[in-house]
Design a protein around this motif. Sequence first.
Motif, PDB file in Angstrom:
ATOM      1  N   ALA A 127       0.808  -1.221   0.000  1.00  0.00           N
ATOM      2  CA  ALA A 127       0.000   0.000   0.000  1.00  0.00           C
ATOM      3  C   ALA A 127       0.838   1.265   0.000  1.00  0.00           C
ATOM      4  N   GLY A 128       2.164   1.141   0.013  1.00  0.00           N
ATOM      5  CA  GLY A 128       3.021   2.312   0.018  1.00  0.00           C
ATOM      6  C   GLY A 128       3.300   2.814  -1.385  1.00  0.00           C
ATOM      7  N   PRO A 129       3.918   3.990  -1.508  1.00  0.00           N
ATOM      8  CA  PRO A 129       4.256   4.523  -2.838  1.00  0.00           C
ATOM      9  C   PRO A 129       5.292   3.652  -3.528  1.00  0.00           C
ATOM     10  N   PRO A 130       5.311   3.637  -4.848  1.00  0.00           N
ATOM     11  CA  PRO A 130       6.315   2.850  -5.569  1.00  0.00           C
ATOM     12  C   PRO A 130       7.693   3.480  -5.442  1.00  0.00           C
ATOM     13  N   GLU A 131       8.698   2.782  -5.912  1.00  0.00           N
ATOM     14  CA  GLU A 131      10.038   3.321  -5.905  1.00  0.00           C
ATOM     15  C   GLU A 131      10.147   4.484  -6.896  1.00  0.00           C
ATOM     16  N   PRO A 132      10.947   5.502  -6.571  1.00  0.00           N
ATOM     17  CA  PRO A 132      11.053   6.659  -7.472  1.00  0.00           C
ATOM     18  C   PRO A 132      11.461   6.295  -8.886  1.00  0.00           C
ATOM     19  N   ARG A 133      12.338   5.313  -9.042  1.00  0.00           N
ATOM     20  CA  ARG A 133      12.758   4.931 -10.395  1.00  0.00           C
ATOM     21  C   ARG A 133      11.592   4.405 -11.213  1.00  0.00           C
ATOM     22  N   ALA A 134      10.705   3.657 -10.575  1.00  0.00           N
ATOM     23  CA  ALA A 134       9.536   3.147 -11.282  1.00  0.00           C
ATOM     24  C   ALA A 134       8.626   4.287 -11.722  1.00  0.00           C
ATOM     25  N   ALA A 135       8.471   5.277 -10.861  1.00  0.00           N
ATOM     26  CA  ALA A 135       7.656   6.434 -11.232  1.00  0.00           C
ATOM     27  C   ALA A 135       8.286   7.192 -12.389  1.00  0.00           C
ATOM     28  N   ALA A 136       9.616   7.345 -12.368  1.00  0.00           N
ATOM     29  CA  ALA A 136      10.303   8.064 -13.444  1.00  0.00           C
ATOM     30  C   ALA A 136      10.080   7.373 -14.783  1.00  0.00           C
ATOM     31  N   ARG A 137      10.109   6.047 -14.792  1.00  0.00           N
ATOM     32  CA  ARG A 137       9.933   5.321 -16.047  1.00  0.00           C
ATOM     33  C   ARG A 137       8.515   5.432 -16.585  1.00  0.00           C
ATOM     34  N   ALA A 138       7.531   5.643 -15.712  1.00  0.00           N
ATOM     35  CA  ALA A 138       6.136   5.658 -16.137  1.00  0.00           C
ATOM     36  C   ALA A 138       5.612   7.055 -16.445  1.00  0.00           C
ATOM     37  N   LEU A 139       6.316   8.097 -16.037  1.00  0.00           N
ATOM     38  CA  LEU A 139       5.849   9.452 -16.309  1.00  0.00           C
ATOM     39  C   LEU A 139       5.929   9.745 -17.806  1.00  0.00           C
ATOM     40  N   PRO A 140       5.037  10.590 -18.319  1.00  0.00           N
ATOM     41  CA  PRO A 140       5.021  10.851 -19.770  1.00  0.00           C
ATOM     42  C   PRO A 140       6.250  11.608 -20.243  1.00  0.00           C
ATOM     43  N   VAL A 141       6.490  11.533 -21.543  1.00  0.00           N
ATOM     44  CA  VAL A 141       7.638  12.166 -22.194  1.00  0.00           C
ATOM     45  C   VAL A 141       7.153  13.404 -22.947  1.00  0.00           C
ATOM     46  N   PRO A 142       7.882  14.506 -22.903  1.00  0.00           N
ATOM     47  CA  PRO A 142       7.478  15.685 -23.676  1.00  0.00           C
ATOM     48  C   PRO A 142       7.407  15.393 -25.170  1.00  0.00           C
ATOM     49  N   LEU A 143       6.436  15.993 -25.824  1.00  0.00           N
ATOM     50  CA  LEU A 143       6.348  15.884 -27.272  1.00  0.00           C
ATOM     51  C   LEU A 143       7.540  16.574 -27.925  1.00  0.00           C
ATOM     52  N   PRO A 144       8.047  16.051 -29.034  1.00  0.00           N
ATOM     53  CA  PRO A 144       9.168  16.714 -29.710  1.00  0.00           C
ATOM     54  C   PRO A 144       8.771  18.099 -30.196  1.00  0.00           C
ATOM     55  N   ASP A 145       9.719  19.006 -30.155  1.00  0.00           N
ATOM     56  CA  ASP A 145       9.515  20.354 -30.672  1.00  0.00           C
ATOM     57  C   ASP A 145       9.613  20.308 -32.196  1.00  0.00           C
ATOM     58  N   ALA A 146       8.484  20.526 -32.870  1.00  0.00           N
ATOM     59  CA  ALA A 146       8.456  20.404 -34.329  1.00  0.00           C
ATOM     60  C   ALA A 146       9.385  21.390 -35.014  1.00  0.00           C
ATOM     61  N   SER A 147       9.713  22.501 -34.348  1.00  0.00           N
ATOM     62  CA  SER A 147      10.597  23.488 -34.958  1.00  0.00           C
ATOM     63  C   SER A 147      12.071  23.107 -34.831  1.00  0.00           C
ATOM     64  N   ASP A 148      12.363  22.068 -34.046  1.00  0.00           N
ATOM     65  CA  ASP A 148      13.755  21.626 -33.902  1.00  0.00           C
ATOM     66  C   ASP A 148      14.149  20.829 -35.140  1.00  0.00           C
ATOM     67  N   PRO A 149      15.244  21.189 -35.816  1.00  0.00           N
ATOM     68  CA  PRO A 149      15.601  20.506 -37.062  1.00  0.00           C
ATOM     69  C   PRO A 149      15.895  19.015 -36.894  1.00  0.00           C
ATOM     70  N   ALA A 150      16.200  18.565 -35.682  1.00  0.00           N
ATOM     71  CA  ALA A 150      16.522  17.150 -35.480  1.00  0.00           C
ATOM     72  C   ALA A 150      15.319  16.317 -35.072  1.00  0.00           C
TER      73      ALA A 150
END
Length: 465
Positions: free
Chosen positions: A122-145
């Motif tokens: 019933a406790g919170p998960p490990e921080p590393r597990a939370a880091a892996r599950a958090l969403p990723v920012p969308l790529p900046d379309a104006s970035d040439p790469a």
Amino acid sequence: KRERDRRGLDVDSDLYTVGRTLKVLAERAARPAGLAARSFEALIRRATHPEPAARFRSAAEMSRQLWEVLREDQALGGREPYPERSTRFEPTAAVFGAALGTVPALQWWTRRPGTGTPELPAGPPEPRAAARALPVPLPDASDPAAVLLGGLAADSPDRIAERSAGDPALRTVETALWLCRAYLDAGDVARAEEWVARAKGWSGDYDWRVFWHRGLIHLTRDAVDEAEDEFAATYAALPGEAAPKLALGFCAEYLAERPRESAGEGGGPADAQAAARMRARQAQAEEFYEAVLRRDPTQGSAAFGLARVRLRRAGRRPAVDVLDGVPTTSRHYDAARVAAVRILTGRLPDRPAPLAAELREAAERLAGLHLDGSGSWDRLVTELREHALACRPPGGWGSGFPAGELCGPQDTEEALRRLLSASLRRLADQAGGVGERGDLLDTAYAVLPAPAGLRELVRGWRRTA
């Protein structure tokens, strides 16, 4: 006027004016509901920040965040939620902290430390597990790469890093952030830190993507205090987005357990202060998780997070009510139903044993679950019977006995032990090896009621010992 006289006409100065106007108008309106009030204040602070580089970069960006804050206010105010995809974060099916909604594996019975039934996770998960599950920012379309990076596999960061050294088209902020995430996935936190530092050097001091990635790095290093600061900076830049609030909810939940672990047993002022800090952190976590979940009831990480917080703060029923709100359209619906059964019957830290009515409700819920054919049903039944035996009152449940297929027709310890033994023998048929099967069979025979003659012999030995 002072802003115009100081800097002249510019996009950010126009948005500064809009922010000041909104602030004045808001003083005459009803205060937004719940966390939406803080989100609106954060939006005004960014629009009117004394440093122009920290303000919104365009009217479209500010308009989007204002719309998101409005949606949050409507959802928290009791109106029908209006789910909508984020324009800043990629959608993700990952969920952190769903251990309560996972059917226990056979190791739940074969690899236990000590004796007795273990507490539920019933406790919170490990921080590393939370880091892996958090969403990723969308790529900046104006970035040439951005387009090139979208087709690359993240399992070879060294090759991309080497290539970027000789290719000017890859020496961009998007490349640096991509490499930061790739090295985090590979477990190389030091290289991830190097690349997020490059991203900051190329983008400046106010890029929210840098804040977000530094927060992920800190979580991976188990530095939750530092991660909270970075996610708070992300929230200040994007007050309408759900992702920073989800991250802040986890940080507050995790840090709430620190006073609990460090508190002594003397009951002095230090313990009282620790308890107060824990309650404040729990309230923060609840506020952030609820803001995310009310806007999107299908959000699994927020649902399990809010259920965990309410379980530790208020007990079983408030936690089950949260999980019952997960709609059938959510991919986490079945996990929420499993978690509700386990919460109603399981052993919890600092909580009394389940009542007969809760066991009866859990049995009814379990009968309605549609589980796969891999033995999940048998394992949940075994867990329910084991907890029922552990919490059975010495004199029985009386009229409240949860009679039925799962607990049997008789309110006796002997009958419940036989049912549990039968369940454990069924689990032995699922064992993957001889040793595991032997452990389960040993446990199955150990819980059987002792023969009457043997019981009398043991009682006589205890009287004479």
